[in-house]
Design a protein around this motif. Structure first.
Motif, PDB file in Angstrom:
ATOM      1  N   LEU A   1       0.635  -1.169  -0.029  1.00 22.61           N
ATOM      2  CA  LEU A   1      -0.006   0.003  -0.035  1.00 22.61           C
ATOM      3  C   LEU A   1       0.719   1.408   0.013  1.00 22.61           C
ATOM      4  CD1 LEU A   1      -3.049  -1.181   2.447  1.00 22.61           C
ATOM      5  CD2 LEU A   1      -2.964  -1.052  -0.245  1.00 22.61           C
ATOM      6  N   ASP A   2       1.954   1.104   0.560  1.00 23.75           N
ATOM      7  CA  ASP A   2       2.827   2.251   0.565  1.00 23.75           C
ATOM      8  C   ASP A   2       4.043   2.431  -0.324  1.00 23.75           C
ATOM      9  OD1 ASP A   2       1.438   3.608   2.748  1.00 23.75           O
ATOM     10  OD2 ASP A   2       2.686   2.408   4.263  1.00 23.75           O
ATOM     11  N   SER A   3       3.909   1.453  -1.526  1.00 25.06           N
ATOM     12  CA  SER A   3       4.680   1.295  -2.502  1.00 25.06           C
ATOM     13  C   SER A   3       4.821   2.359  -3.356  1.00 25.06           C
ATOM     14  CB  SER A   3       4.755  -0.114  -3.148  1.00 25.06           C
ATOM     15  OG  SER A   3       5.420  -0.017  -4.198  1.00 25.06           O
ATOM     16  N   GLN A   4       5.805   2.973  -3.865  1.00 22.04           N
ATOM     17  CA  GLN A   4       5.686   4.260  -4.996  1.00 22.04           C
ATOM     18  C   GLN A   4       5.705   3.431  -6.297  1.00 22.04           C
ATOM     19  OE1 GLN A   4       5.976   7.409  -3.859  1.00 22.04           O
ATOM     20  NE2 GLN A   4       5.403   6.322  -2.043  1.00 22.04           N
ATOM     21  N   VAL A   5       5.206   2.264  -6.527  1.00 18.82           N
ATOM     22  CA  VAL A   5       4.965   2.069  -7.870  1.00 18.82           C
ATOM     23  C   VAL A   5       3.725   2.374  -8.451  1.00 18.82           C
ATOM     24  CG1 VAL A   5       4.475  -0.057  -9.274  1.00 18.82           C
ATOM     25  CG2 VAL A   5       6.425  -0.076  -7.767  1.00 18.82           C
ATOM     26  N   TRP A   6       3.543   2.898  -9.601  1.00 22.43           N
ATOM     27  CA  TRP A   6       2.026   3.261 -10.173  1.00 22.43           C
ATOM     28  C   TRP A   6       1.112   2.078 -10.160  1.00 22.43           C
ATOM     29  CZ3 TRP A   6      -1.175   2.322 -13.923  1.00 22.43           C
ATOM     30  CH2 TRP A   6      -2.506   3.285 -14.177  1.00 22.43           C
ATOM     31  N   SER A   7      -0.150   2.181  -9.687  1.00 26.82           N
ATOM     32  CA  SER A   7      -0.952   1.306 -10.057  1.00 26.82           C
ATOM     33  C   SER A   7      -2.452   1.889 -10.372  1.00 26.82           C
ATOM     34  CB  SER A   7      -1.222   0.613  -8.633  1.00 26.82           C
ATOM     35  OG  SER A   7      -1.997   1.002  -7.822  1.00 26.82           O
ATOM     36  N   GLY A   8      -3.364   1.270 -11.220  1.00 26.95           N
ATOM     37  CA  GLY A   8      -4.490   1.646 -11.700  1.00 26.95           C
ATOM     38  C   GLY A   8      -5.015   0.721 -12.627  1.00 26.95           C
ATOM     39  N   GLN A   9      -6.094   1.389 -13.564  1.00 29.27           N
ATOM     40  CA  GLN A   9      -6.729   0.749 -14.454  1.00 29.27           C
ATOM     41  C   GLN A   9      -6.415   1.255 -15.781  1.00 29.27           C
ATOM     42  OE1 GLN A   9     -11.084   0.186 -13.346  1.00 29.27           O
ATOM     43  NE2 GLN A   9     -10.378   1.337 -11.476  1.00 29.27           N
ATOM     44  N   VAL A  10      -6.364   0.420 -16.752  1.00 28.94           N
ATOM     45  CA  VAL A  10      -6.530   1.271 -18.282  1.00 28.94           C
ATOM     46  C   VAL A  10      -7.405   0.723 -18.958  1.00 28.94           C
ATOM     47  CG1 VAL A  10      -5.094   1.018 -20.553  1.00 28.94           C
ATOM     48  CG2 VAL A  10      -3.817   0.983 -18.120  1.00 28.94           C
ATOM     49  N   PRO A  11      -8.645   1.491 -19.274  1.00 33.97           N
ATOM     50  CA  PRO A  11      -9.960   1.099 -19.622  1.00 33.97           C
ATOM     51  C   PRO A  11      -9.778   0.496 -21.247  1.00 33.97           C
ATOM     52  CG  PRO A  11     -10.331   3.183 -18.237  1.00 33.97           C
ATOM     53  CD  PRO A  11      -8.583   2.744 -18.772  1.00 33.97           C
ATOM     54  N   PHE A  12     -10.560  -0.527 -21.684  1.00 31.20           N
ATOM     55  CA  PHE A  12     -10.402  -1.042 -23.272  1.00 31.20           C
ATOM     56  C   PHE A  12     -11.903  -0.746 -23.716  1.00 31.20           C
ATOM     57  CE2 PHE A  12      -6.579  -3.732 -24.025  1.00 31.20           C
ATOM     58  CZ  PHE A  12      -5.825  -2.909 -23.230  1.00 31.20           C
ATOM     59  N   ARG A  13     -11.964  -0.524 -24.912  1.00 27.76           N
ATOM     60  CA  ARG A  13     -13.261  -0.694 -25.772  1.00 27.76           C
ATOM     61  C   ARG A  13     -13.245  -0.868 -26.892  1.00 27.76           C
ATOM     62  NH1 ARG A  13     -15.135   4.451 -28.185  1.00 27.76           N
ATOM     63  NH2 ARG A  13     -13.684   5.972 -27.824  1.00 27.76           N
ATOM     64  N   LEU A  14     -14.156  -1.447 -27.722  1.00 23.27           N
ATOM     65  CA  LEU A  14     -13.941  -1.748 -29.072  1.00 23.27           C
ATOM     66  C   LEU A  14     -14.513  -0.562 -30.136  1.00 23.27           C
ATOM     67  CD1 LEU A  14     -13.974  -4.166 -31.134  1.00 23.27           C
ATOM     68  CD2 LEU A  14     -16.352  -4.507 -30.798  1.00 23.27           C
ATOM     69  N   VAL A  15     -13.741  -0.056 -30.968  1.00 25.33           N
ATOM     70  CA  VAL A  15     -13.806   1.020 -31.695  1.00 25.33           C
ATOM     71  C   VAL A  15     -13.938   0.498 -33.261  1.00 25.33           C
ATOM     72  CG1 VAL A  15     -12.945   3.163 -32.443  1.00 25.33           C
ATOM     73  CG2 VAL A  15     -12.723   2.616 -30.095  1.00 25.33           C
ATOM     74  N   ALA A  16     -15.056   1.322 -33.789  1.00 22.36           N
ATOM     75  CA  ALA A  16     -15.056   1.025 -35.459  1.00 22.36           C
ATOM     76  C   ALA A  16     -14.325   1.986 -36.197  1.00 22.36           C
ATOM     77  CB  ALA A  16     -16.622   1.066 -35.765  1.00 22.36           C
ATOM     78  N   GLN A  17     -13.491   1.543 -36.956  1.00 23.73           N
ATOM     79  CA  GLN A  17     -12.833   2.475 -37.902  1.00 23.73           C
ATOM     80  C   GLN A  17     -13.546   2.940 -39.101  1.00 23.73           C
ATOM     81  OE1 GLN A  17      -8.802   0.587 -38.578  1.00 23.73           O
ATOM     82  NE2 GLN A  17      -8.086   1.061 -36.035  1.00 23.73           N
ATOM     83  N   ASN A  18     -13.048   3.586 -39.889  1.00 22.98           N
ATOM     84  CA  ASN A  18     -13.584   4.267 -41.088  1.00 22.98           C
ATOM     85  C   ASN A  18     -14.087   2.953 -42.163  1.00 22.98           C
ATOM     86  OD1 ASN A  18     -13.622   6.896 -40.370  1.00 22.98           O
ATOM     87  ND2 ASN A  18     -11.697   7.181 -41.505  1.00 22.98           N
ATOM     88  N   PRO A  19     -15.173   2.920 -42.440  1.00 21.88           N
ATOM     89  CA  PRO A  19     -15.657   1.916 -43.419  1.00 21.88           C
ATOM     90  C   PRO A  19     -15.056   1.831 -44.814  1.00 21.88           C
ATOM     91  CG  PRO A  19     -17.651   3.078 -42.485  1.00 21.88           C
ATOM     92  CD  PRO A  19     -16.361   3.797 -42.265  1.00 21.88           C
ATOM     93  N   ILE A  20     -14.718   0.754 -45.228  1.00 19.47           N
ATOM     94  CA  ILE A  20     -13.889   0.708 -46.428  1.00 19.47           C
ATOM     95  C   ILE A  20     -14.892  -0.074 -47.587  1.00 19.47           C
ATOM     96  CG2 ILE A  20     -11.850  -0.259 -47.793  1.00 19.47           C
ATOM     97  CD1 ILE A  20     -10.519  -0.371 -44.778  1.00 19.47           C
ATOM     98  N   PRO A  21     -15.124   0.664 -48.561  1.00 19.01           N
ATOM     99  CA  PRO A  21     -15.947   0.123 -49.541  1.00 19.01           C
ATOM    100  C   PRO A  21     -15.310  -0.923 -50.458  1.00 19.01           C
ATOM    101  CG  PRO A  21     -15.956   2.523 -49.650  1.00 19.01           C
ATOM    102  CD  PRO A  21     -14.907   2.235 -48.722  1.00 19.01           C
ATOM    103  N   SER A  22     -16.120  -2.000 -50.942  1.00 19.53           N
ATOM    104  CA  SER A  22     -15.619  -3.250 -51.294  1.00 19.53           C
ATOM    105  C   SER A  22     -15.312  -2.876 -53.006  1.00 19.53           C
ATOM    106  CB  SER A  22     -16.232  -4.407 -51.071  1.00 19.53           C
ATOM    107  OG  SER A  22     -17.558  -4.246 -51.541  1.00 19.53           O
ATOM    108  N   ASP A  23     -16.146  -2.081 -53.532  1.00 16.91           N
ATOM    109  CA  ASP A  23     -15.934  -1.890 -55.028  1.00 16.91           C
ATOM    110  C   ASP A  23     -16.521  -0.823 -55.562  1.00 16.91           C
ATOM    111  OD1 ASP A  23     -18.863  -1.788 -54.500  1.00 16.91           O
ATOM    112  OD2 ASP A  23     -19.074  -4.057 -55.159  1.00 16.91           O
ATOM    113  N   GLU A  24     -16.345  -0.510 -56.827  1.00 18.55           N
ATOM    114  CA  GLU A  24     -16.598   0.902 -57.267  1.00 18.55           C
ATOM    115  C   GLU A  24     -17.997   1.231 -56.982  1.00 18.55           C
ATOM    116  OE1 GLU A  24     -14.511   3.094 -58.511  1.00 18.55           O
ATOM    117  OE2 GLU A  24     -12.724   1.893 -57.965  1.00 18.55           O
TER     118      GLU A  24
END
Length: 219
Positions: free
Chosen positions: A177-200
């Motif tokens: 509890l008195d340690s000088q080491v950082w502790s905590g949480q790193v939240p994660f979530r699923l993110v959609a990137q830009n859509p990529i069309p498949s044809d002209e």
């Protein structure tokens, strides 16, 4: 009948502090998930675990695949199978590796697959499509009789299930509890990137409603 998770010997958990007995929470986790892992044993007693897209409809899980798939043929034969879903919500970094963990929500389902046929098959396949991309089934052409015949649809009832959840910060050892080491949480979530069309053709079309919804859901 309203089913309750974690009610059998198979679904008992060593970490009772992470076990959830709320059926509504189980459904929420399944409805948020896109991929499950299906475990089964083949005819030679060889175990397999394979990823699959899935959907929950009412009190069952829907799985689909080719009639030529060994996985689908096996799980549709009525053998016991196991389905697992995990949503990773973050890494939990403690002051020691022993107390480090992950925040997550998970569901395990034990059951047997039941083949869906007839008019209900097309209806439920559309439900599966709409789970992965809301509203998509109304934007695309209908499945042909040949495509439906080549597809196995299996339903697994949510009868024997287990839900586990971990949230919050690390649970540190008292000596750290008195340690000088950082502790905590790193939240994660699923993110959609830009859509990529498949044809002209797609490049010259406006994004459909289903794709815009996906961008909003996973932004």
């Amino acid at each position: 009948m309203k089913r309750q998770p974690g009610s059998t010997e198979k679904t008992k958990n060593r970490r009772v502090d992470r076990e959830i007995q709320d059926y509504e929470i189980l459904k929420e986790i399944l409805d948020e998930s896109l991929v499950c892992h299906v475990g089964f044993v083949d005819e030679n007693n060889q175990p397999f675990v394979l990823p699959m897209g899935f959907a929950r409809f009412e009190d069952s899980i829907l799985l689909h695949g080719s009639t030529g798939s060994r996985l689908m043929r096996r799980i549709s034969s009525g053998i016991p199978i196991c389905i697992e879903v995990t949503l990773l919500d973050g890494l939990v970094l403690a002051k020691s590796s022993f107390e480090s963990s992950m925040n997550y929500r998970s569901v395990v389902i034990f059951g047997k697959g039941e083949i869906i046929e007839g008019e209900q098959k097309d209806f439920l396949l559309n439900k599966l499509t709409d789970h992965l991309a809301p509203g998509r089934s109304s934007e695309i052409r209908k499945s042909t009789k040949k495509e439906l015949a080549a597809t196995l649809l299996v339903s697994v009832p949510l009868i024997e299930t287990s839900v586990k959840i971990r949230t919050g910060p690390p649970k540190e050892a008292e000596s750290d509890l008195d340690s000088q080491v950082w502790s905590g949480q790193v939240p994660f979530r699923l993110v959609a990137q830009n859509p990529i069309p498949s044809d002209e053709i797609s490049k010259n079309l406006n994004l459909p409603k289903s794709v815009n919804q996906l961008k909003q859901i996973y932004n």
